[in-house]
Design a protein around this motif. Structure first.
Motif, short mmCIF file in Angstrom:
data_model
loop_
_atom_site.label_atom_id
_atom_site.label_comp_id
_atom_site.label_asym_id
_atom_site.label_seq_id
_atom_site.Cartn_x
_atom_site.Cartn_y
_atom_site.Cartn_z
N GLY A 1 0.82 -1.21 0.00
CA GLY A 1 0.00 0.00 0.00
C GLY A 1 0.85 1.26 0.00
N GLU A 2 0.19 2.40 0.01
CA GLU A 2 0.88 3.68 -0.13
C GLU A 2 1.53 4.19 1.14
OE1 GLU A 2 -1.96 6.43 -1.59
OE2 GLU A 2 -2.13 5.51 -3.58
N GLN A 3 0.99 3.83 2.30
CA GLN A 3 1.34 4.53 3.53
C GLN A 3 2.43 3.88 4.37
OE1 GLN A 3 0.16 7.61 4.08
NE2 GLN A 3 -0.77 7.31 2.06
N ARG A 4 2.89 2.70 4.02
CA ARG A 4 3.92 2.03 4.82
C ARG A 4 5.20 2.86 4.78
NH1 ARG A 4 5.05 -3.44 6.57
NH2 ARG A 4 2.84 -3.88 6.23
N GLY A 5 5.82 3.07 5.93
CA GLY A 5 7.05 3.85 6.01
C GLY A 5 8.19 3.19 5.25
N CYS A 6 8.98 4.00 4.56
CA CYS A 6 10.02 3.46 3.67
C CYS A 6 11.25 4.38 3.69
CB CYS A 6 9.46 3.36 2.25
SG CYS A 6 10.59 2.67 1.02
N VAL A 7 12.43 3.78 3.67
CA VAL A 7 13.69 4.54 3.59
C VAL A 7 14.60 3.85 2.58
CG1 VAL A 7 15.71 5.40 4.81
CG2 VAL A 7 13.50 5.29 5.99
N LEU A 8 15.17 4.63 1.67
CA LEU A 8 16.14 4.11 0.72
C LEU A 8 17.49 4.76 0.98
CD1 LEU A 8 16.89 2.50 -1.85
CD2 LEU A 8 16.20 4.50 -3.19
N GLY A 9 18.47 3.95 1.39
CA GLY A 9 19.83 4.43 1.61
C GLY A 9 20.66 4.12 0.38
N ARG A 10 21.32 5.14 -0.16
CA ARG A 10 22.04 4.96 -1.42
C ARG A 10 23.47 5.50 -1.31
NH1 ARG A 10 22.98 7.74 -6.03
NH2 ARG A 10 22.16 9.64 -5.10
N GLU A 11 24.43 4.74 -1.89
CA GLU A 11 25.83 5.17 -1.91
C GLU A 11 26.35 5.48 -0.50
OE1 GLU A 11 27.85 5.82 -5.46
OE2 GLU A 11 26.85 4.02 -4.72
N LEU A 12 26.09 4.60 0.44
CA LEU A 12 26.44 4.83 1.84
C LEU A 12 27.93 5.02 2.03
CD1 LEU A 12 24.06 2.25 3.57
CD2 LEU A 12 23.62 4.64 2.94
N THR A 13 28.31 6.00 2.80
CA THR A 13 29.67 6.42 3.16
C THR A 13 30.43 7.05 1.99
OG1 THR A 13 31.00 4.42 2.71
CG2 THR A 13 29.76 4.46 4.79
N LYS A 14 29.81 7.16 0.83
CA LYS A 14 30.48 7.73 -0.34
C LYS A 14 30.11 9.22 -0.49
CE LYS A 14 30.29 3.25 -2.68
NZ LYS A 14 29.80 2.50 -3.85
N GLN A 15 30.66 9.85 -1.50
CA GLN A 15 30.46 11.29 -1.70
C GLN A 15 29.00 11.66 -1.89
OE1 GLN A 15 32.63 12.87 -5.04
NE2 GLN A 15 31.89 14.96 -4.76
N PHE A 16 28.26 10.82 -2.61
CA PHE A 16 26.86 11.15 -2.91
C PHE A 16 25.89 10.33 -2.06
CE2 PHE A 16 29.27 12.16 -6.80
CZ PHE A 16 28.99 13.53 -6.87
N GLU A 17 26.26 10.05 -0.83
CA GLU A 17 25.37 9.33 0.09
C GLU A 17 24.03 10.06 0.20
OE1 GLU A 17 26.68 7.66 4.03
OE2 GLU A 17 25.45 9.31 4.77
N THR A 18 22.95 9.29 0.09
CA THR A 18 21.60 9.87 0.12
C THR A 18 20.66 8.95 0.87
OG1 THR A 18 21.98 10.81 -2.09
CG2 THR A 18 19.72 10.77 -1.31
N TYR A 19 19.78 9.55 1.65
CA TYR A 19 18.67 8.82 2.27
C TYR A 19 17.37 9.45 1.81
CZ TYR A 19 21.75 6.32 5.52
OH TYR A 19 22.70 5.51 6.07
N LEU A 20 16.52 8.65 1.17
CA LEU A 20 15.18 9.10 0.80
C LEU A 20 14.20 8.50 1.80
CD1 LEU A 20 15.31 8.54 -3.08
CD2 LEU A 20 15.91 10.59 -1.78
N THR A 21 13.40 9.34 2.42
CA THR A 21 12.49 8.85 3.46
C THR A 21 11.07 9.31 3.18
OG1 THR A 21 12.78 10.80 4.87
CG2 THR A 21 14.35 9.01 5.14
N GLY A 22 10.11 8.57 3.73
CA GLY A 22 8.70 8.91 3.58
C GLY A 22 7.88 7.64 3.53
N THR A 23 6.73 7.71 2.86
CA THR A 23 5.94 6.51 2.62
C THR A 23 6.47 5.81 1.37
OG1 THR A 23 4.38 7.68 1.19
CG2 THR A 23 3.90 7.65 3.57
N VAL A 24 6.00 4.61 1.12
CA VAL A 24 6.40 3.89 -0.09
C VAL A 24 6.09 4.74 -1.32
CG1 VAL A 24 5.94 1.89 -1.55
CG2 VAL A 24 6.19 1.59 0.92
#
Length: 284
Positions: A183-206
């Motif tokens: 469903g749409e509302q489940r909490g979700c986090v995407l961690g990308r390129e961890l510890t690197k220059q372009f490390e990013t965390y996208l957070t919110g619902t799915v």
């Protein structure tokens, strides 16, 4: 290290997941002192060792040759040589080769020493904002859409935080599958390129993370850890019987998502809770 008359030691040595400064002094010392280093990709690991100034013998140990090569490594260990096992990045054996070799060492009575160090799972979880007291690591989901959806449906009522590894070319499809199943509302986090220059965390619902990834192709690059909030414990027991009966009738004529939305509006309930119940009932 051991003497020539004693069996050697198999060292499990974590390597950086991005930032080369994350390797420990102890890891460097072990890599320099062992007789040989078993690496998932010798070319990749050779660059790391060159950066660290370590000159040591490398041999390949990967998923395609591990069973054949483990026997020879066991003999070298029994003869007194010590061996370090490394993967391309992070802690060996976590979605990487090494299980067969370590198992054979245990059965042969050879000492296995695991060094602490970098691991994408714990790194991502610690910064995610999701519950970390209990979590479930699923590795990579199946590549085929039907099998992937089936596995996700089996995890629908899992109350622990879910952790997956994902690749750039599949991340959109996986998020779409999560959106469909959870469903749409489940909490979700995407961690990308961890510890690197372009490390990013996208957070919110799915739905929100899916929107962010599809809107920006840069978010579809690099190594990824995908995390999902666990289901609410026994959520379906709180739903009124009349609402569940209505959901059952409507879902026979309408898509489940639409049926859940109508029942939620009529009874003042959460759409996602009804949707999850409907999916679980379908699976059963």
């Amino acid at each position: 290290m051991s003497s020539a008359s004693d069996p050697g030691i198999l060292y499990i040595v974590p390597t950086p997941i991005g930032n080369l400064g994350d390797i420990s002094e102890r890891a460097c010392a072990v890599l320099a002192e062992v007789q040989v280093i078993a690496a998932e990709d010798t070319r990749h690991s050779g660059k790391l060792l060159s950066h660290l100034g370590i000159k040591n013998d490398l041999l390949a140990l990967h998923e395609h040759n591990e069973r054949d090569r483990s026997e020879a490594l066991i003999k070298r260990l029994q003869a007194g040589e010590s061996i370090a096992l490394i993967s391309d990045a992070g802690t060996p054996l976590i979605s990487d080769p090494g299980y067969v070799l370590v198992g054979q060492c245990r059965r042969a009575g050879i000492k296995v020493v695991a060094l602490p160090g970098a691991c994408a799972i714990t790194t991502a979880l610690s910064a995610s904002g999701l519950a970390t007291d209990r979590f479930c690591f699923e590795g990579f989901l199946p590549a085929k859409p039907q099998q992937r959806r089936k596995r996700l449906q089996e995890l629908l009522t899992e109350t622990r935080t879910l952790v997956f590894y994902e690749s750039p070319h599949r991340i959109v499809h996986t998020l779409e599958a999560l959106h469909e199943v959870f469903g749409e509302q489940r909490g979700c986090v995407l961690g990308r390129e961890l510890t690197k220059q372009f490390e990013t965390y996208l957070t919110g619902t799915v739905a929100e993370v899916l929107q962010q990834v599809t809107a920006d192709s840069n978010q579809q690059r690099g190594e990824m850890v995908l995390m999902l909030a666990g289901a609410e414990p026994a959520a379906h027991t709180e739903l009124p019987t009349e609402a569940l009966h209505c959901l059952k009738l409507l879902s026979q004529e309408l898509p489940l998502k639409k049926a859940a939305a109508i029942v939620a509006e009529v009874y003042g309930l959460r759409k996602n809770q009804l949707y999850e119940y409907g999916l679980q009932a379908k699976n059963e």
